[in-house]
Design an enzyme around this catalytic site. Structure first.
Site, PDB file in Angstrom:
ATOM      1  N   HIS A  28       0.852  -1.192   0.000  1.00  0.00           N
ATOM      2  CA  HIS A  28       0.000   0.000   0.000  1.00  0.00           C
ATOM      3  C   HIS A  28       0.885   1.238   0.000  1.00  0.00           C
ATOM      4  O   HIS A  28       1.747   1.383   0.862  1.00  0.00           O
ATOM      5  CB  HIS A  28      -0.924  -0.005   1.216  1.00  0.00           C
ATOM      6  CG  HIS A  28      -2.133  -0.870   1.039  1.00  0.00           C
ATOM      7  ND1 HIS A  28      -3.214  -0.838   1.874  1.00  0.00           N
ATOM      8  CD2 HIS A  28      -2.421  -1.794   0.086  1.00  0.00           C
ATOM      9  CE1 HIS A  28      -4.127  -1.709   1.451  1.00  0.00           C
ATOM     10  NE2 HIS A  28      -3.664  -2.305   0.376  1.00  0.00           N
TER      11      HIS A  28
ATOM     12  N   TYR B  90      -9.270   5.788   7.144  1.00  0.00           N
ATOM     13  CA  TYR B  90      -9.477   6.114   8.558  1.00  0.00           C
ATOM     14  C   TYR B  90     -10.473   7.278   8.579  1.00  0.00           C
ATOM     15  O   TYR B  90     -10.190   8.328   8.004  1.00  0.00           O
ATOM     16  CB  TYR B  90      -8.166   6.575   9.212  1.00  0.00           C
ATOM     17  CG  TYR B  90      -7.139   5.482   9.416  1.00  0.00           C
ATOM     18  CD1 TYR B  90      -6.231   5.129   8.423  1.00  0.00           C
ATOM     19  CD2 TYR B  90      -7.052   4.809  10.642  1.00  0.00           C
ATOM     20  CE1 TYR B  90      -5.275   4.134   8.629  1.00  0.00           C
ATOM     21  CE2 TYR B  90      -6.097   3.819  10.863  1.00  0.00           C
ATOM     22  CZ  TYR B  90      -5.218   3.480   9.847  1.00  0.00           C
ATOM     23  OH  TYR B  90      -4.273   2.497  10.057  1.00  0.00           O
TER      24      TYR B  90
ATOM     25  N   PRO C 150      -4.654   0.413  18.577  1.00  0.00           N
ATOM     26  CA  PRO C 150      -4.367  -0.064  17.222  1.00  0.00           C
ATOM     27  C   PRO C 150      -4.431   1.007  16.128  1.00  0.00           C
ATOM     28  O   PRO C 150      -4.059   0.734  14.981  1.00  0.00           O
ATOM     29  CB  PRO C 150      -5.442  -1.132  16.979  1.00  0.00           C
ATOM     30  CG  PRO C 150      -6.516  -0.846  17.962  1.00  0.00           C
ATOM     31  CD  PRO C 150      -5.880  -0.190  19.129  1.00  0.00           C
TER      32      PRO C 150
ATOM     33  N   LYS D 198       0.743  -0.201  15.101  1.00  0.00           N
ATOM     34  CA  LYS D 198       2.140  -0.320  15.538  1.00  0.00           C
ATOM     35  C   LYS D 198       2.461  -1.546  16.400  1.00  0.00           C
ATOM     36  O   LYS D 198       3.634  -1.900  16.547  1.00  0.00           O
ATOM     37  CB  LYS D 198       2.548   0.938  16.328  1.00  0.00           C
ATOM     38  CG  LYS D 198       2.640   2.182  15.485  1.00  0.00           C
ATOM     39  CD  LYS D 198       3.868   2.139  14.595  1.00  0.00           C
ATOM     40  CE  LYS D 198       3.866   3.180  13.524  1.00  0.00           C
ATOM     41  NZ  LYS D 198       3.914   2.666  12.158  1.00  0.00           N
TER      42      LYS D 198
ATOM     43  N   TYR E 210       3.980   6.417  10.043  1.00  0.00           N
ATOM     44  CA  TYR E 210       3.109   5.296   9.664  1.00  0.00           C
ATOM     45  C   TYR E 210       3.910   4.190   8.984  1.00  0.00           C
ATOM     46  O   TYR E 210       3.723   3.008   9.281  1.00  0.00           O
ATOM     47  CB  TYR E 210       1.967   5.787   8.753  1.00  0.00           C
ATOM     48  CG  TYR E 210       0.834   4.787   8.667  1.00  0.00           C
ATOM     49  CD1 TYR E 210      -0.287   4.893   9.488  1.00  0.00           C
ATOM     50  CD2 TYR E 210       0.895   3.720   7.780  1.00  0.00           C
ATOM     51  CE1 TYR E 210      -1.318   3.956   9.430  1.00  0.00           C
ATOM     52  CE2 TYR E 210      -0.124   2.777   7.714  1.00  0.00           C
ATOM     53  CZ  TYR E 210      -1.233   2.907   8.544  1.00  0.00           C
ATOM     54  OH  TYR E 210      -2.236   1.973   8.481  1.00  0.00           O
TER      55      TYR E 210
HETATM   56  P1  RFL Z   1       0.998 -11.713  21.764  1.00  0.00           P
HETATM   57  O1  RFL Z   1       0.557 -11.777  20.350  1.00  0.00           O
HETATM   58  O2  RFL Z   1      -0.032 -11.376  22.788  1.00  0.00           O
HETATM   59  O3  RFL Z   1       1.673 -13.106  22.123  1.00  0.00           O
HETATM   60  C1  RFL Z   1       1.996 -13.465  23.452  1.00  0.00           C
HETATM   61  C2  RFL Z   1       1.930 -14.965  23.552  1.00  0.00           C
HETATM   62  O4  RFL Z   1       2.256 -15.366  24.873  1.00  0.00           O
HETATM   63  C3  RFL Z   1       1.333 -16.359  25.302  1.00  0.00           C
HETATM   64  N1  RFL Z   1       1.308 -16.319  26.778  1.00  0.00           N
HETATM   65  C4  RFL Z   1       2.005 -17.185  27.539  1.00  0.00           C
HETATM   66  N2  RFL Z   1       2.783 -18.219  27.221  1.00  0.00           N
HETATM   67  C5  RFL Z   1       3.337 -18.925  28.239  1.00  0.00           C
HETATM   68  N3  RFL Z   1       3.128 -18.621  29.553  1.00  0.00           N
HETATM   69  C6  RFL Z   1       2.348 -17.582  29.912  1.00  0.00           C
HETATM   70  N4  RFL Z   1       2.157 -17.297  31.206  1.00  0.00           N
HETATM   71  C7  RFL Z   1       1.749 -16.827  28.884  1.00  0.00           C
HETATM   72  N5  RFL Z   1       0.930 -15.751  28.869  1.00  0.00           N
HETATM   73  C8  RFL Z   1       0.688 -15.467  27.591  1.00  0.00           C
HETATM   74  C9  RFL Z   1       0.041 -15.972  24.630  1.00  0.00           C
HETATM   75  O5  RFL Z   1      -0.843 -17.086  24.509  1.00  0.00           O
HETATM   76  C10 RFL Z   1       0.532 -15.484  23.272  1.00  0.00           C
HETATM   77  O6  RFL Z   1       0.604 -16.527  22.323  1.00  0.00           O
HETATM   78  O7  RFL Z   1       2.200 -10.684  21.965  1.00  0.00           O
HETATM   79  P2  RFL Z   1       3.452 -10.347  21.012  1.00  0.00           P
HETATM   80  O8  RFL Z   1       4.087 -11.599  20.517  1.00  0.00           O
HETATM   81  O9  RFL Z   1       4.237  -9.340  21.751  1.00  0.00           O
HETATM   82  O10 RFL Z   1       2.779  -9.667  19.705  1.00  0.00           O
HETATM   83  C11 RFL Z   1       2.089  -8.421  19.805  1.00  0.00           C
HETATM   84  C12 RFL Z   1       0.980  -8.321  18.776  1.00  0.00           C
HETATM   85  O11 RFL Z   1       0.188  -9.494  18.828  1.00  0.00           O
HETATM   86  C13 RFL Z   1       0.092  -7.084  18.987  1.00  0.00           C
HETATM   87  O12 RFL Z   1       0.876  -5.977  19.353  1.00  0.00           O
HETATM   88  C14 RFL Z   1      -0.720  -6.690  17.714  1.00  0.00           C
HETATM   89  O13 RFL Z   1      -1.667  -7.678  17.397  1.00  0.00           O
HETATM   90  C15 RFL Z   1      -1.416  -5.350  17.903  1.00  0.00           C
HETATM   91  N6  RFL Z   1      -2.266  -4.970  16.764  1.00  0.00           N
HETATM   92  C16 RFL Z   1      -1.717  -4.414  15.609  1.00  0.00           C
HETATM   93  N7  RFL Z   1      -0.370  -4.288  15.481  1.00  0.00           N
HETATM   94  C17 RFL Z   1       0.164  -3.805  14.321  1.00  0.00           C
HETATM   95  O14 RFL Z   1       1.391  -3.706  14.226  1.00  0.00           O
HETATM   96  N8  RFL Z   1      -0.601  -3.447  13.236  1.00  0.00           N
HETATM   97  C18 RFL Z   1      -1.964  -3.540  13.287  1.00  0.00           C
HETATM   98  O15 RFL Z   1      -2.614  -3.275  12.272  1.00  0.00           O
HETATM   99  C19 RFL Z   1      -2.568  -4.003  14.508  1.00  0.00           C
HETATM  100  N9  RFL Z   1      -3.884  -4.139  14.606  1.00  0.00           N
HETATM  101  C20 RFL Z   1      -3.650  -5.140  16.830  1.00  0.00           C
HETATM  102  C21 RFL Z   1      -4.443  -4.701  15.733  1.00  0.00           C
HETATM  103  C22 RFL Z   1      -4.257  -5.741  17.939  1.00  0.00           C
HETATM  104  C23 RFL Z   1      -5.629  -5.893  17.980  1.00  0.00           C
HETATM  105  N10 RFL Z   1      -6.178  -6.538  19.117  1.00  0.00           N
HETATM  106  C24 RFL Z   1      -7.065  -7.635  19.038  1.00  0.00           C
HETATM  107  C25 RFL Z   1      -5.637  -6.271  20.426  1.00  0.00           C
HETATM  108  C26 RFL Z   1      -5.814  -4.832  15.764  1.00  0.00           C
HETATM  109  C27 RFL Z   1      -6.418  -5.405  16.893  1.00  0.00           C
HETATM  110  C28 RFL Z   1      -7.939  -5.492  16.894  1.00  0.00           C
HETATM  111  C1  PHB Z   2      -6.234  -4.236  10.411  1.00  0.00           C
HETATM  112  O1  PHB Z   2      -6.276  -4.451   9.192  1.00  0.00           O
HETATM  113  O2  PHB Z   2      -6.581  -5.093  11.236  1.00  0.00           O
HETATM  114  C2  PHB Z   2      -5.772  -2.912  10.923  1.00  0.00           C
HETATM  115  C3  PHB Z   2      -5.292  -1.979  10.003  1.00  0.00           C
HETATM  116  C4  PHB Z   2      -4.889  -0.735  10.451  1.00  0.00           C
HETATM  117  C5  PHB Z   2      -4.947  -0.428  11.803  1.00  0.00           C
HETATM  118  C6  PHB Z   2      -5.403  -1.374  12.708  1.00  0.00           C
HETATM  119  C7  PHB Z   2      -5.824  -2.628  12.266  1.00  0.00           C
HETATM  120  O3  PHB Z   2      -4.562   0.806  12.215  1.00  0.00           O
END
Ligand code: RFL
Ligand code: PHB
Length: 389
Positions: A72, A200, A292, A296, A384
């Site tokens: 993108h 957005y 989110p 990041k 971004y």
């Molecule tokens: P995770 O993914 O939470 O993984 C942590 C892992 O640790 C396990 N765990 C344990 N394991 C052993 N012993 C324990 N006591 C434990 N406790 C927990 C868990 O089961 C899990 O598997 O953290 P990590 O690896 O630091 O990764 C971070 C990302 O997952 C997170 O920051 C992103 O998903 C955030 N996020 C976004 N980030 C972006 O860069 N771009 C995006 O577009 C974006 N969109 C989003 C998002 C997060 C969202 N939600 C649901 C919070 C959109 C959403 C809706």
């Molecule tokens: C997504 O596609 O899940 C998404 C994209 C952009 C954001 C957050 C989530 O800022």
């Protein structure tokens, strides 16, 4: 049993760290509390920064991302009945890539399996200690058996609800937090995206975001109150609400259909400092959470483990602790900039109940300024697409 590095958490941070270390000759064991199926079906982030893509390519993880992901070159911002585009390519020379975290996670688990890197799933009762000694340990239960691993270093990659961060004594750990008085209701649907690039939208009814995974799979979000539940949002209600918040053009062409996933996420900013204590090093959501809006979270997990893997490799290859000693400060310098950007974008784009009509006017003024200022757009674009790692 003694291993060089024990990694707690097999999400993107933990599994990428194991992969990066293995490629440079440092062995580790990953402990994950959930099942493999659960981890591989979680729907989360969608946007990869330019530098994150380069890093994944450099380490042999780019093949499917390049084939199935989408480059993108910009995003659209909508407000007050208007819409403008920020052209990342023109302003920074690079773009971002749409490739779901679910897919990144699949690629990572496949790589760990191919390299025989041990990933012990469904572990419980994880505990850790000896952090200030030369023999730290991690205890856990797997299939009813108590086990204990001794190691040189522990990487706490267990997300926001994990146990690693809490092993840093309260007198040392400083937590900075901001909770926002709203959440995001997200829907994944097998419908063609309303726009190829992300939109957005700042709207008086609340924020909305149009994202995608591929030509047949759309990801949409609307700002919601914290007291609502996904059950209160049958598909028809969600589509009506989304349409009402989209700019002209998009609202009319939105294709709706049954949702295949629907969930609510609260929004918060959180940073725990320092990111290391003795022989424990935190990475990813274990140390920080961003709302989110700036896309990041996943990208910070990737940059943290990039720094940490370099420091650990330096330790094992050259016998130098310098990288490990500098890790927390180095990671936090980048983290706080992403925290700042995510907070700024959240405040710019959402309906903030407490600021009323004044707040809306200030947002409109800032968006109007952004729409006409190349300087402001460049600052937005630089953040971004991702600051340097
Ligand atoms: P995770 O993914 O939470 O993984 C942590 C892992 O640790 C396990 N765990 C344990 N394991 C052993 N012993 C324990 N006591 C434990 N406790 C927990 C868990 O089961 C899990 O598997 O953290 P990590 O690896 O630091 O990764 C971070 C990302 O997952 C997170 O920051 C992103 O998903 C955030 N996020 C976004 N980030 C972006 O860069 N771009 C995006 O577009 C974006 N969109 C989003 C998002 C997060 C969202 N939600 C649901 C919070 C959109 C959403 C809706
Ligand atoms: C997504 O596609 O899940 C998404 C994209 C952009 C954001 C957050 C989530 O800022």
């Amino acid at each position: 049993m003694r291993v060089p590095v024990v990694i707690i958490g097999g999400g993107p941070a933990g599994s990428l760290l194991a992969h990066l270390l293995h490629r440079q000759g440092v062995e580790s064991v990953v402990l994950e509390q959930r099942s493999r199926e659960y981890v591989l079906s979680r729907i989360r982030a969608g946007v990869l920064e330019h530098g994150a893509c380069e890093l994944l390519r450099e380490h042999g993880l780019g093949e499917r991302m390049d084939r199935e992901g989408f480059e993108h070159h910009g995003v659209s911002l909508a407000f007050a009945g208007r819409r403008f585009r920020v052209d990342f390519e023109a302003l920074t020379g690079v773009g971002v890539r749409i490739y779901g975290q679910t897919e990144v996670q699949k690629d990572l688990y496949a790589a760990l399996e191919a390299d025989d890197i041990p990933l012990l799933d469904e572990v419980s009762d994880v505990s850790l200690g000896g952090l200030e000694s030369e023999r730290p340990w991690v205890g856990f239960n797997r299939a009813g058996q108590e086990q204990r691993l001794e190691c040189d270093y522990i990487a706490g990659c267990d997300g926001f609800h994990g146990v690693s961060r809490l092993a840093i004594p309260e007198g040392v750990r400083q937590e900075h937090e901001r909770e926002y008085p709203f959440g995001w209701l997200g829907v994944l649907s097998e419908t063609p995206p309303v726009s190829h690039e992300l939109i957005y939208a700042n709207h008086p009814r609340g924020f909305a975001l149009c994202s995608m995974r591929n030509e047949h799979l759309s990801r949409y979000y609307v700002q919601c109150t914290l007291d609502t539940t996904a059950e209160e949002w049958p598909d028809e209600r969600f589509w009506e609400e989304l349409k009402s918040r989209l700019p002209g053009g998009a609202a009319e062409t939105l294709v709706t259909g049954p949702s295949i996933e629907k969930s609510i996420a609260p929004l918060r900013s959180f940073v725990s400092e320092p990111m290391s204590f003795g022989r424990l090093f935190l990475a990813g959501d274990a140390a920080h959470i961003v709302p989110p809006t700036g896309a990041k979270g996943l990208n910070l997990a990737i940059s943290d483990v990039t720094y940490l893997s370099r420091a650990l490799v330096e330790r094992y290859r050259d016998g130098s602790d310098a990288g490990l000693e500098a890790y927390s400060d180095k990671a936090l310098a980048r983290v706080w900039k992403a925290v700042r950007f995510s907070w700024w974008m959240t405040n710019l784009m959402h309906r903030l109940p407490e600021t009323g009509a004044f707040g809306q006017r200030v947002q409109d003024a800032e968006l109007d300024y952004l729409s006409g200022s190349l300087a402001a757009q460049t600052a937005f674009a630089e953040n971004y697409v991702g600051l340097p790692v």
